[in-house]
Scaffold this motif. Structure first.
Motif, PDB file in Angstrom:
ATOM      1  N   UNK A 132      -0.741  57.802  24.952  1.00  0.00           N
ATOM      2  CA  UNK A 132      -2.016  57.358  24.399  1.00  0.00           C
ATOM      3  C   UNK A 132      -1.969  55.893  24.003  1.00  0.00           C
ATOM      4  N   UNK A 133      -0.804  55.458  23.553  1.00  0.00           N
ATOM      5  CA  UNK A 133      -0.597  54.068  23.156  1.00  0.00           C
ATOM      6  C   UNK A 133       0.516  53.460  24.007  1.00  0.00           C
ATOM      7  N   UNK A 134       0.566  52.138  24.030  1.00  0.00           N
ATOM      8  CA  UNK A 134       1.636  51.469  24.780  1.00  0.00           C
ATOM      9  C   UNK A 134       2.005  50.158  24.109  1.00  0.00           C
ATOM     10  N   UNK A 135       3.276  49.827  24.192  1.00  0.00           N
ATOM     11  CA  UNK A 135       3.800  48.538  23.727  1.00  0.00           C
ATOM     12  C   UNK A 135       4.278  47.765  24.941  1.00  0.00           C
ATOM     13  N   UNK A 136       3.853  46.511  25.041  1.00  0.00           N
ATOM     14  CA  UNK A 136       4.321  45.618  26.094  1.00  0.00           C
ATOM     15  C   UNK A 136       4.870  44.365  25.427  1.00  0.00           C
ATOM     16  N   UNK A 137       6.034  43.926  25.862  1.00  0.00           N
ATOM     17  CA  UNK A 137       6.607  42.662  25.408  1.00  0.00           C
ATOM     18  C   UNK A 137       6.449  41.681  26.565  1.00  0.00           C
ATOM     19  N   UNK A 138       5.670  40.624  26.340  1.00  0.00           N
ATOM     20  CA  UNK A 138       5.319  39.735  27.445  1.00  0.00           C
ATOM     21  C   UNK A 138       5.530  38.266  27.063  1.00  0.00           C
ATOM     22  N   UNK A 153      -4.991  43.586  30.881  1.00  0.00           N
ATOM     23  CA  UNK A 153      -6.356  43.954  30.511  1.00  0.00           C
ATOM     24  C   UNK A 153      -6.766  45.269  31.150  1.00  0.00           C
ATOM     25  N   UNK A 154      -6.317  45.497  32.381  1.00  0.00           N
ATOM     26  CA  UNK A 154      -6.616  46.766  33.049  1.00  0.00           C
ATOM     27  C   UNK A 154      -5.935  47.923  32.323  1.00  0.00           C
ATOM     28  N   UNK A 155      -4.687  47.731  31.908  1.00  0.00           N
ATOM     29  CA  UNK A 155      -3.982  48.768  31.156  1.00  0.00           C
ATOM     30  C   UNK A 155      -4.684  49.025  29.821  1.00  0.00           C
ATOM     31  N   UNK A 156      -5.098  47.947  29.164  1.00  0.00           N
ATOM     32  CA  UNK A 156      -5.791  48.077  27.884  1.00  0.00           C
ATOM     33  C   UNK A 156      -7.083  48.858  28.048  1.00  0.00           C
ATOM     34  N   UNK A 157      -7.789  48.627  29.143  1.00  0.00           N
ATOM     35  CA  UNK A 157      -9.041  49.341  29.398  1.00  0.00           C
ATOM     36  C   UNK A 157      -8.794  50.845  29.522  1.00  0.00           C
ATOM     37  N   UNK A 158      -7.753  51.204  30.254  1.00  0.00           N
ATOM     38  CA  UNK A 158      -7.429  52.625  30.409  1.00  0.00           C
ATOM     39  C   UNK A 158      -7.068  53.267  29.069  1.00  0.00           C
ATOM     40  N   UNK A 159      -6.243  52.585  28.293  1.00  0.00           N
ATOM     41  CA  UNK A 159      -5.829  53.141  27.009  1.00  0.00           C
ATOM     42  C   UNK A 159      -6.997  53.245  26.040  1.00  0.00           C
ATOM     43  N   UNK A 160      -7.865  52.242  26.049  1.00  0.00           N
ATOM     44  CA  UNK A 160      -9.025  52.256  25.158  1.00  0.00           C
ATOM     45  C   UNK A 160      -9.944  53.420  25.484  1.00  0.00           C
ATOM     46  N   UNK A 161     -10.164  53.666  26.764  1.00  0.00           N
ATOM     47  CA  UNK A 161     -11.016  54.788  27.170  1.00  0.00           C
ATOM     48  C   UNK A 161     -10.447  56.120  26.714  1.00  0.00           C
ATOM     49  N   UNK A 162      -9.126  56.180  26.595  1.00  0.00           N
ATOM     50  CA  UNK A 162      -8.472  57.415  26.153  1.00  0.00           C
ATOM     51  C   UNK A 162      -8.313  57.469  24.634  1.00  0.00           C
ATOM     52  N   UNK A 163      -8.879  56.482  23.932  1.00  0.00           N
ATOM     53  CA  UNK A 163      -8.785  56.441  22.480  1.00  0.00           C
ATOM     54  C   UNK A 163      -7.482  55.892  21.955  1.00  0.00           C
TER      55      UNK A 163
END
Length: 341
Positions: A132-138, A153-163
């Motif tokens: 449901x959540x993700x950590x990225x070190x960039x 941003x694409x990953x963030x969009x997917x996670x946001x849609x899933x709450x």
């Protein structure tokens, strides 16, 4: 569980001898040419800190966000520990290898950890709904992997849609501001962590910033103790963030220095895989090779950072020497490489 970090110079002195000032510490990945702190007026030390908005405004200008989109924190470590406490406990994707404080912080907050080793593996986890959540070190510390902004941003969009939530640790991104998620104006659930420790070389200041939406920032603010960011830290941070000339010089100098350092290490240690950011170089190889390299450098009073073994292979992280240290560092590394033949 004890987590090992770079910068343990006193421990190295106890093991290998010598005084700290005689050692070259390349273990942390901090910019060796730190921003020169001017004399701090005595009145700054005398007063308790107040949020007059000056530091936040300087940070907003530097990071390209509105002042309402950020808060100052006592080092990004504070946010690493607290963000997991303000979101719903669920499964979270954690990079491995990666900065080792992220996983334990999410685990303590009741989340279930799922480790990933590449952006491809992270994408699979998100596509399958396993996190449901993700950590990225960039860029990643220590693997040096970079994640393109559009992909994040694409990953963030997917996670946001899933709450869910995407937390991006950008400790080493200051030389490439175009890759940062700071200033993203979408409705994505994103938390971005920044610090004055690496690029500005002010690790001892313990000053960082969190960029996110107002509800998340409000929850984090509630968790901060009174006077969490000291008055001297606010005074110094305000001036460092406004020094555009120094910043531009470092954005030019650091990538060149890192590229040359990476080339040198690649030539000297062909038995290792070499990757780099603009702040450090990571060497991955057999355990015995990395152990001999670490030991050989330490005997020459140069401190590197040993990395956790993965799949039977070990690693070593080497930060950038100062210009004055460079030739001594090269001689020492050349000597170690000859001993290892």
């Amino acid at each position: 569980m004890t987590i090992e970090h770079g910068g343990k110079l006193y421990a190295a002195c106890l093991r290998y001898g010598g005084k700290p000032e005689a050692w070259m510490d390349l273990s942390t990945g901090i910019n060796p040419t730190s921003w020169a702190v001017p004399p701090v007026p005595q009145s700054v030390w005398h007063r308790l800190p107040e949020n007059d908005g000056a530091l936040e405004e300087a940070a907003a200008n530097y990071y390209g966000v509105a002042a309402r989109q950020l808060i100052a924190v006592p080092g990004s470590q504070f946010a690493i520990e607290q963000v997991p406490n303000i979101v719903q406990a669920a499964s979270v994707a954690i990079p491995y290898p990666g900065y080792a404080e992220h996983g334990p912080a999410w685990s303590r907050a009741g989340h279930q950890l799922k480790y990933y080793r590449s952006l491809e593996e992270l994408q699979v986890l998100i596509d399958a709904g396993e996190v449901k959540h993700a950590v990225v070190i960039n860029p990643n510390n220590p693997s040096c992997e970079h994640c393109p902004r559009d992909q994040l941003l694409a990953l963030a969009s997917q996670l946001t849609e899933a709450g869910g939530l995407l937390l991006v640790d950008e400790a080493f991104i200051d030389t490439r501001p175009q890759e940062s998620l700071c200033g993203d104006d979408t409705e994505h659930a994103i938390v971005v962590l920044r610090s004055l420790g690496k690029f500005f070389g002010l690790a001892g200041l313990r000053l960082g910033f969190v960029m996110s939406s107002s509800p998340i920032l409000s929850k984090l603010t509630e968790l901060m103790p009174p006077w969490a960011v000291s008055h001297p830290a606010r005074w110094i941070g305000d001036r460092a963030l406004a020094d555009r000339e120094w910043q531009q010089n470092q954005r030019s100098a650091l990538p060149k220095a890192a590229a040359a350092w990476c080339t040198f290490l690649t030539e000297r240690f062909p038995q290792c895989e070499v990757a780099s950011t603009d702040f450090f170089v990571s060497l991955i190889g057999a355990k015995n090779v990395c152990a001999r390299l670490f030991d050989g450098l330490a005997k020459r009073q140069i401190l590197a950072r040993q990395l956790q073994p993965i799949d039977g292979r070990a690693g070593l992280r080497l930060g950038l020497p100062t210009p004055a240290q460079l030739e001594d560092a090269k001689r020492a590394l050349s000597s170690v490489s000859q001993d290892m033949v």
